[in-house]
Scaffold this active site. Structure first.
Site, PDB file in Angstrom:
ATOM      1  N   LYS A 230       4.991  -4.609  -3.578  1.00 14.26           N
ATOM      2  CA  LYS A 230       3.960  -5.031  -2.630  1.00 14.26           C
ATOM      3  C   LYS A 230       3.511  -6.473  -2.870  1.00 14.26           C
ATOM      4  O   LYS A 230       3.764  -7.070  -3.916  1.00 14.26           O
ATOM      5  CB  LYS A 230       2.786  -4.049  -2.666  1.00 14.26           C
ATOM      6  CG  LYS A 230       3.191  -2.703  -2.068  1.00 14.26           C
ATOM      7  CD  LYS A 230       2.041  -1.756  -1.875  1.00 14.26           C
ATOM      8  CE  LYS A 230       2.525  -0.482  -1.156  1.00 14.26           C
ATOM      9  NZ  LYS A 230       1.463   0.522  -1.046  1.00 14.26           N
ATOM     10  N   ARG A 265       5.232   5.986  -6.954  1.00 16.67           N
ATOM     11  CA  ARG A 265       6.176   5.955  -5.832  1.00 16.67           C
ATOM     12  C   ARG A 265       6.911   4.626  -5.877  1.00 16.67           C
ATOM     13  O   ARG A 265       6.280   3.569  -5.801  1.00 16.67           O
ATOM     14  CB  ARG A 265       5.406   6.125  -4.520  1.00 16.67           C
ATOM     15  CG  ARG A 265       6.242   6.165  -3.263  1.00 16.67           C
ATOM     16  CD  ARG A 265       5.339   6.389  -2.047  1.00 16.67           C
ATOM     17  NE  ARG A 265       6.099   6.437  -0.803  1.00 16.67           N
ATOM     18  CZ  ARG A 265       6.422   5.365  -0.072  1.00 16.67           C
ATOM     19  NH1 ARG A 265       6.017   4.164  -0.486  1.00 16.67           N
ATOM     20  NH2 ARG A 265       7.113   5.504   1.043  1.00 16.67           N
TER      21      ARG A 265
END
Length: 301
Positions: A230, A265
Site C-alpha cells: 500500500k 493479508r
C-alpha cells in the site's frame, strides 16, 4: 491460540458445540488472489483462470491458510463493477478450488455475489464495508459463514480525498466493535476485525492504527491486517512502484504479528509464511531439548 467459528464444515476445522472451529497459533497468512484487470498491484496477472489456479496452488503449497479471491478492485478511485461481471470472475475460481484443502474467502461488497460465492464453495466473506448492509449479514448467517469486517471511511471512489478523524484509534476500534456486535446478533457465526489500513486514512492515521494494534488484538475477535504494497510504504520509504513494496510490507506485517494480529493479508504470500515462521521461532521459548519449535528435525547450523 486464535479461533474462528463456522456454521458448517470447512477445511482445517474441528466440530465443537458451537459449530466447526478453526484454531491456530501465531499469525496465519491470507494470500491475495485478485482476478481483476485493474487491481492496484497485480491487476490482470490472474485474470485468466489457469493463471489464477496456478497462483492459488503456489500459495497453498507455500503454507497459506486462506485464499482471498477478489473480483472487484477497491483501490482508491476504482470504479464499481456490476454483480454479474464480478461473479463471472470469481465463480470459476471458487468452483475449481472448492475441493482444495484451504479456506476460501471472497472479497466482495455485494450480498448477491457473497451468496453465490458461498453456494459455489467459498467459506467466508471479506467485506471492506464491514457488513453495513443488513442483507450481507443475512447471507452470511444463512450460510453459516464468518465474515471479516473492515473499516473504511467513505467509498473507494472518494475515500482518500480528505480523510478526517478526531481520534482515529477510538473511532475505528469503536466502529469495529459495534459492527461485530450487530453482526453476531444477526446470526453470523463469527467475525474477524480489520482496521482498514489505507482505506480512508492518511499516513499518520495508518501509523496510529498499527501502533495501537495491541489494544484491538486484546479483544475477543481475531484481527487481520492488510497493508500489502500500500501507498503508506511509498510515503515512508519512497517506493513509487507498488510491485517493489514487498520488503516494506513484510516490515509492517511482522510488526502486526508481534502486536497480536491473527492474520495478515499479502500478495507475496510465500515470503510471509517464511518470515512469520522465522519470527515465531525467535519469539517462542525454546523447547527443553534446546531445539526451537520449527526446527525439530535439524540441529546443524
Amino acid at each position: 491460540m486464535n479461533r474462528l467459528t463456522f456454521g458448517r464444515p470447512a477445511p482445517g476445522t474441528t466440530r465443537t458445540a458451537r459449530g466447526w472451529e478453526w484454531r491456530w497459533t501465531g499469525t496465519a497468512v491470507m494470500g491475495i488472489l485478485n482476478v481483476t484487470p485493474d487491481s492496484f498491484s497485480d491487476g490482470g496477472r490472474h485474470a485468466a483462470l489457469q493463471d489464477a489456479l496456478q497462483a492459488a496452488r503456489t500459495m497453498q503449497a507455500a503454507g497459506v491458510s486462506v485464499l482471498d479471491i477478489g473480483g472487484e478492485s477497491t483501490r482508491p478511485g476504482a470504479h464499481p463493477v456490476a454483480a454479474h461481471e464480478e461473479l463471472d470472475r470469481v465463480l470459476p475460481v471458487i468452483r475449481a478450488l472448492r475441493d482444495a484443502d484451504v479456506l476460501l474467502s471472497v472479497d466482495t461488497m455485494k450480498a448477491e455475489v457473497a451468496a453465490a460465492a458461498l453456494r459455489a464453495g467459498a467459506h467466508l466473506i471479506n467485506d471492506v464495508t464491514g457488513l453495513r448492509d443488513p442483507e450481507m449479514r443475512r447471507v452470511c448467517a444463512d450460510a453459516g459463514a464468518p465474515a471479516c469486517l473492515m473499516h473504511m471511511q467513505g467509498k473507494p471512489q472518494t475515500m482518500q480525498l480528505a480523510p478526517h478523524y478526531d481520534d482515529v484509534v477510538t473511532e475505528v476500534h469503536g466502529y469495529l466493535r459495534e459492527q461485530a456486535h450487530a453482526t453476531l446478533a444477526a446470526g453470523v457465526p463469527d467475525v474477524i476485525l480489520d482496521p482498514g489500513i489505507g482505506f480512508g486514512k492518511t499516513l499518520e492515521h495508518n501509523l496510529s492504527l498499527l501502533r495501537a494494534l495491541p489494544d484491538l488484538s486484546a479483544g475477543p475477535h481475531p484481527v487481520l491486517i492488510g497493508a500489502s504494497r500500500k501507498r503508506l510504504i511509498d510515503l515512508i520509504a519512497q517506493v513509487p512502484d507498488a510491485a517493489d513494496r514487498d520488503p516494506g510490507t513484510l516490515a509492517l506485517h511482522l510488526h502486526a504479528a508481534r502486536s497480536g494480529a491473527a492474520l495478515v493479508r499479502a500478495h507475496a504470500a510465500a515470503a510471509h509464511v517464511q518470515a512469520l515462521r522465522v519470527q515465531d521461532a525467535l519469539t517462542r521459548p525454546a523447547l527443553d531439548s534446546g531445539v526451537m519449535p520449527h526446527d525439530t528435525t535439524r540441529n546443524h547450523a
